[in-house]
Design an enzyme around this catalytic site. Sequence first.
Site, PDB file in Angstrom:
ATOM      1  N   TYR A 142     -37.270  31.493-100.567  1.00  0.00           N
ATOM      2  CA  TYR A 142     -37.917  32.424-101.626  1.00  0.00           C
ATOM      3  C   TYR A 142     -36.900  32.650-102.744  1.00  0.00           C
ATOM      4  CZ  TYR A 142     -41.183  33.514 -97.596  1.00  0.00           C
ATOM      5  OH  TYR A 142     -42.110  33.468 -96.592  1.00  0.00           O
ATOM      6  N   LYS A 187     -35.024  24.375 -87.962  1.00  0.00           N
ATOM      7  CA  LYS A 187     -35.817  23.119 -87.985  1.00  0.00           C
ATOM      8  C   LYS A 187     -34.969  22.141 -88.206  1.00  0.00           C
ATOM      9  CE  LYS A 187     -39.980  20.959 -87.965  1.00  0.00           C
ATOM     10  NZ  LYS A 187     -40.772  20.750 -86.532  1.00  0.00           N
ATOM     11  N   ASP A 219     -41.199  25.531 -84.559  1.00  0.00           N
ATOM     12  CA  ASP A 219     -42.786  25.440 -84.351  1.00  0.00           C
ATOM     13  C   ASP A 219     -42.808  25.686 -82.608  1.00  0.00           C
ATOM     14  OD1 ASP A 219     -40.990  23.164 -84.355  1.00  0.00           O
ATOM     15  OD2 ASP A 219     -42.431  21.546 -84.734  1.00  0.00           O
ATOM     16  N   ASP A 243     -40.178  35.642 -91.855  1.00  0.00           N
ATOM     17  CA  ASP A 243     -41.138  36.274 -92.338  1.00  0.00           C
ATOM     18  C   ASP A 243     -42.696  35.688 -91.574  1.00  0.00           C
ATOM     19  OD1 ASP A 243     -42.973  37.355 -94.084  1.00  0.00           O
ATOM     20  OD2 ASP A 243     -42.942  35.900 -95.761  1.00  0.00           O
ATOM     21  N   ASP A 247     -44.333  38.459 -88.361  1.00  0.00           N
ATOM     22  CA  ASP A 247     -45.735  38.823 -88.347  1.00  0.00           C
ATOM     23  C   ASP A 247     -46.630  38.589 -87.292  1.00  0.00           C
ATOM     24  OD1 ASP A 247     -45.656  40.151 -90.837  1.00  0.00           O
ATOM     25  OD2 ASP A 247     -47.521  39.339 -91.677  1.00  0.00           O
TER      26      ASP A 247
END
Length: 354
Positions: A142, A187, A219, A243, A247
């Site tokens: 980001y 990852k 994942d 992020d 959620d």
Amino acid sequence: MNKNIAVIRGDGIGPEIIEQALRVLDKISELYGHTFRFTDVDMGGCAIDKWGNPLPDEMLEKCVKSDSVLLGAVGGNKWNDVPSNLRPEKGLLRLRAGMGVYSNNRPAKIWKQLSDASPLKKSIVDKGIDFIIVRELIGGIYFGEHKTENDTAIDVLKYSESEIERIGRIGFETARKRNKKLCSVEKSNVLDSSRLWKKVMHRLAKEYTDIELSDMLVDNCAMQIVKDPSQFDVIVTENMFGDILSDEASMITGSIGMIPSSSLGATKCGLYEPIHGSAPDIAGKDIANPIGTILSAAMMLRFSFDMEKEAASIENAVSAFLDSGYRTADIMSDGMTLVGCRKCGDIIVEKIKK
Ligand code: NAD
């Protein structure tokens, strides 16, 4: 202890929910002999109306100089047409950057009294959901370079060892205050930044020998959060993974009105806020759920002021409120007693015990 708390009531339901959290803090100070001094700070739409700026410099300074910041929520349709650099949410981004809060902590906890509110199967919920996601907040993809050249777009994902180490330490310290289990999510089968992430986490683990560190690919983590959330205590991860996972995690616990959050940087001065927005649709009606804000105040006591017993007193009072069958409109179900925002505050204050 004496603590100075900057209070941002903000817009919409912000003032209503903050008021209940302040009453809870007053009760804690009375019971435990602390002094909490509250300083009002204008931020968001109300600051645009008053000062023409969503976070004037002197308001940011009040926050930075405080021992911690408690925020309700900002924003609303009224300010949709202001120039984008003056939007209420810009005040929030400026506040986070100005306070240097690089670590966002968001708990995913299901209250046993509200287990019906989760979209997960009862057999999964009954095993318990109570973990925290520690998310790196001001680095990673980001904040890397973003550019588009002809038909190609590029976003750069970059992490330095020092950026990973500082959020890693927050992960270990958070686990130390809980059940001493830390899951590092990355990852590393594909990304160099994740391989560096994993290396730094394992180096830090040698300093935190009381914490059990595990690794999980992102994942797989997304799947495990819905398959068996009871396995997690603290998850630490980079910005974008955090992020998305946070959620996902908030959704499995039921109502948005129940969930608090903290954001911390290099110092003990943190930013504490419920995860929801200013809910203009229910503002001024005395029906908002103030519990996310009240629990944010509890997080402030625990993480910024090291007041573990005081934080637990607040959480126990929230649990007692639910045990007694009281519900705000967003968590209402058959046979329960409906209460408004102020009444919810009254009952929680009354149930706070040392
Ligand atoms: P929202 O979170 O404000 O509301 C979403 C839904 O949840 C609404 O139906 C609302 O009534 C309900 N809700 C939210 N909090 C509740 C509570 N405590 N009790 C009961 N019900 C609750 O999201 P939105 O409607 O998308 O955004 C409204 C405004 O808030 C926008 O201007 C947005 O930019 C802003 N916002 C601010 C923050 C923040 O201040 N940190 C975060 C998100 C959104």
